[in-house]
Design an enzyme around this catalytic site. Sequence first.
Site, PDB file in Angstrom:
ATOM      1  N   GLU A  52       7.714  10.140  -4.223  1.00  0.00           N
ATOM      2  CA  GLU A  52       7.954  11.159  -5.392  1.00  0.00           C
ATOM      3  C   GLU A  52       8.757  12.349  -4.189  1.00  0.00           C
ATOM      4  O   GLU A  52       9.050  12.963  -5.175  1.00  0.00           O
ATOM      5  CB  GLU A  52       7.078  11.622  -5.703  1.00  0.00           C
ATOM      6  CG  GLU A  52       6.490  12.050  -4.423  1.00  0.00           C
ATOM      7  CD  GLU A  52       4.577  12.487  -4.722  1.00  0.00           C
ATOM      8  OE1 GLU A  52       5.097  13.385  -5.814  1.00  0.00           O
ATOM      9  OE2 GLU A  52       3.890  12.532  -3.872  1.00  0.00           O
ATOM     10  N   GLY A  85      -2.815  20.284   6.062  1.00  0.00           N
ATOM     11  CA  GLY A  85      -2.890  21.259   5.806  1.00  0.00           C
ATOM     12  C   GLY A  85      -4.685  22.284   6.139  1.00  0.00           C
ATOM     13  O   GLY A  85      -4.964  23.957   7.032  1.00  0.00           O
ATOM     14  N   THR A  86      -5.866  21.073   5.843  1.00  0.00           N
ATOM     15  CA  THR A  86      -6.755  21.128   6.732  1.00  0.00           C
ATOM     16  C   THR A  86      -7.432  21.525   7.383  1.00  0.00           C
ATOM     17  O   THR A  86      -7.963  22.040   7.987  1.00  0.00           O
ATOM     18  CB  THR A  86      -7.951  20.337   5.368  1.00  0.00           C
ATOM     19  OG1 THR A  86      -7.523  20.342   4.150  1.00  0.00           O
ATOM     20  CG2 THR A  86      -8.859  20.377   5.807  1.00  0.00           C
ATOM     21  N   ASP A 111      -0.887   9.333   2.072  1.00  0.00           N
ATOM     22  CA  ASP A 111       0.450   9.467   2.814  1.00  0.00           C
ATOM     23  C   ASP A 111       1.256   8.776   4.335  1.00  0.00           C
ATOM     24  O   ASP A 111       2.259   8.525   4.277  1.00  0.00           O
ATOM     25  CB  ASP A 111       1.293  10.918   2.660  1.00  0.00           C
ATOM     26  CG  ASP A 111       1.216  11.928   1.542  1.00  0.00           C
ATOM     27  OD1 ASP A 111       0.887  10.864   0.537  1.00  0.00           O
ATOM     28  OD2 ASP A 111       1.796  13.099   0.935  1.00  0.00           O
ATOM     29  N   GLY A 126      -6.294  16.403   5.756  1.00  0.00           N
ATOM     30  CA  GLY A 126      -4.361  16.366   6.554  1.00  0.00           C
ATOM     31  C   GLY A 126      -4.169  17.904   6.552  1.00  0.00           C
ATOM     32  O   GLY A 126      -4.830  18.660   7.602  1.00  0.00           O
ATOM     33  N   ARG A 175      -4.247   7.219  -5.355  1.00  0.00           N
ATOM     34  CA  ARG A 175      -5.765   8.392  -4.760  1.00  0.00           C
ATOM     35  C   ARG A 175      -7.411   7.772  -4.935  1.00  0.00           C
ATOM     36  O   ARG A 175      -7.723   7.516  -4.260  1.00  0.00           O
ATOM     37  CB  ARG A 175      -5.115   9.691  -4.193  1.00  0.00           C
ATOM     38  CG  ARG A 175      -3.873  10.622  -4.543  1.00  0.00           C
ATOM     39  CD  ARG A 175      -4.578  11.569  -3.638  1.00  0.00           C
ATOM     40  NE  ARG A 175      -5.437  12.690  -4.054  1.00  0.00           N
ATOM     41  CZ  ARG A 175      -4.604  13.598  -5.088  1.00  0.00           C
ATOM     42  NH1 ARG A 175      -3.386  14.447  -4.431  1.00  0.00           N
ATOM     43  NH2 ARG A 175      -5.642  14.426  -5.080  1.00  0.00           N
ATOM     44  N   MET A 195       3.217   8.045  -4.272  1.00  0.00           N
ATOM     45  CA  MET A 195       3.354   8.996  -3.597  1.00  0.00           C
ATOM     46  C   MET A 195       4.165   9.413  -2.486  1.00  0.00           C
ATOM     47  O   MET A 195       4.057   7.806  -1.876  1.00  0.00           O
ATOM     48  CB  MET A 195       2.206   9.711  -3.634  1.00  0.00           C
ATOM     49  CG  MET A 195       1.145   9.979  -5.002  1.00  0.00           C
ATOM     50  SD  MET A 195      -0.046  10.822  -4.846  1.00  0.00           S
ATOM     51  CE  MET A 195      -0.405  11.619  -6.662  1.00  0.00           C
TER      52      MET A 195
HETATM   53  O1  F6P Z   1      -1.302  14.387  -0.388  1.00  0.00           O
HETATM   54  C1  F6P Z   1      -1.779  13.959  -0.887  1.00  0.00           C
HETATM   55  C2  F6P Z   1      -0.920  13.456  -2.491  1.00  0.00           C
HETATM   56  O2  F6P Z   1      -0.910  12.433  -2.786  1.00  0.00           O
HETATM   57  C3  F6P Z   1       0.534  13.666  -2.343  1.00  0.00           C
HETATM   58  O3  F6P Z   1       1.333  11.976  -1.904  1.00  0.00           O
HETATM   59  C4  F6P Z   1       1.207  14.042  -3.285  1.00  0.00           C
HETATM   60  O4  F6P Z   1       2.467  14.519  -3.289  1.00  0.00           O
HETATM   61  C5  F6P Z   1      -0.150  15.254  -3.422  1.00  0.00           C
HETATM   62  O5  F6P Z   1      -1.352  14.687  -2.449  1.00  0.00           O
HETATM   63  C6  F6P Z   1      -0.403  15.364  -5.184  1.00  0.00           C
HETATM   64  O6  F6P Z   1      -1.353  16.856  -5.178  1.00  0.00           O
HETATM   65  P1  F6P Z   1      -2.201  17.484  -6.375  1.00  0.00           P
HETATM   66  O7  F6P Z   1      -3.196  15.775  -6.280  1.00  0.00           O
HETATM   67  O8  F6P Z   1      -2.965  18.374  -5.937  1.00  0.00           O
HETATM   68  O9  F6P Z   1      -1.292  16.643  -7.197  1.00  0.00           O
END
Ligand code: F6P
Length: 366
Positions: A242, A124-125, A147, A122, A293, A189
Site C-alpha cells: 500500500e 509513534g507510540t 509492517d 510501534g 491485522r 499493508m
Molecule cells: O502500521 C500498521 C498499519 O496496519 C499499516 O500497515 C497501515 O498503513 C496502517 O496501520 C493502517 O492504519 P489505520 O488502522 O489507522 O487505518
Amino acid sequence: MPAPANNIRTIAISTGGGDCPGLNAVIRAAVKSAILQYGWTVLGIQDGFDGLIWPEKCRKLELTDVSGILPRGGTILGTTNRGDPFKYKVMVDGREVVQDLSEQIIGNAHRLGIDAIIVIGGDGTQKIALDLFQRGVNVVGVPKTIDNDLSATEVTFGFDTALHTATDAIDKIHTTAESHHRTMVVEVMGRDVGWIALEAGIAGGAHVILIPEVPFTIQKVCEIIEKRTAQGKRFTIVVVAEGVKVPADLREVYGQERRAIPRSGTVGNLIGDALGMRLKREVRVTVLGHIQRGGSPSPFDRILSTRFGVAAVDLIARGEFGKMVCLRQARIQSVDIAEAVGKLKTVDPNGDMVHTARATGVSFGD
Ligand code: F6P
C-alpha cells in the site's frame, strides 16, 4: 521469587497505535510474570494513553483477567492511534485544538501509584514513551507492528501472522486468476515499507511484487504480463504494498511523486485500473486491508510476544528504564528507546531477499 532490584510495587501496561496479533500474548506474559515472579500489582491502561487522561479507565489486571487471551487477536486494553498526550486533539468551541496533556497523565500515573509502565507499540507510540521517560516516567518499551519496519529489532510480533494471512489470500487468488486467465492485483499493508508484500509475494508465488523501495513503471509491469502471455501463461499475480509511490508513468495523471495512498485500497485500484486500460483486458483488484491485522497470532508470534512480555518485566525489575526489548540474532535483548525510534527498517533493493525473488523470476516492475 527473585528479589526486585528496586522499589517497584505497581506497574501498568498500555497498548498504543494500530493493533496487531500478539498484543494480548504480551499482556498475558507481562501480567503473569509480574505477579508470579515479583508479586507486583498490575494495572491495565485503557485505550493507549487515554486511560491516564481519564484514570477511571485504568483497572487492575489479575491472573484471571489474562486467562485464555493468548490466542486472541487485538488487545484487551483497547488502543488508539490518535492519542499522543503531548499533542492531544480536543474540540474547543467546535474547533480542533492541540493540547499538551502530558502533565495531567504524569500526575494521574503518580496518583494511581504506578511505578513503571510497559508501553507496547510501534514507532509513534515508542516516541511518546521516550518523551515520557525524558519527563521522569519509568517506561520500558515493547515493539509491535505488522509492517516489521522497526530497525531496532530483527522482527516484530504480528508480522508473521500478517504474512500467513496475506500468503493464504494470494494462494486463493491464484486459483481463480488461473481459472479466469486474469491479471489479479493484491494490495497488502505496509505503510512505508514493502516487507509484507515482498515476503508474502515470495511465499505465495507472485509474478510481480511492487514495493516502495523499488521504483517501478506500469509500462514495465505490462511488458511482464505480455511476456507471460506470449509464453502461454494466461494469468499474472501482482502483489503491491500500500505504501508504493505513484509510478513515473502515472505521475502526469496523479501528480507528485509522493505516496499515492490517502487510505488503503487506493493504490491497488489505481494500479489495477492502469494495467486494465493499457492491456485492454480484465484485471481484478483485492485489497486485504485490516484482515491482515486481525486473527489469532501464529505460534511464532505467540512465542515472541511471550518472550517480549517477560523481558519487559525483567527490565523493570532490573531498573533498566528508557529501554525497549528487541530480538537480535534470535536472542531477546534491549536497546535505548532513544536509539530505536525514528529509524525505519526498509527492504534493501540489493539485499538477499530481493535477489532471491528476482532469481526465481519475480519482477519488481523496474
Ligand atoms: O502500521 C500498521 C498499519 O496496519 C499499516 O500497515 C497501515 O498503513 C496502517 O496501520 C493502517 O492504519 P489505520 O488502522 O489507522 O487505518
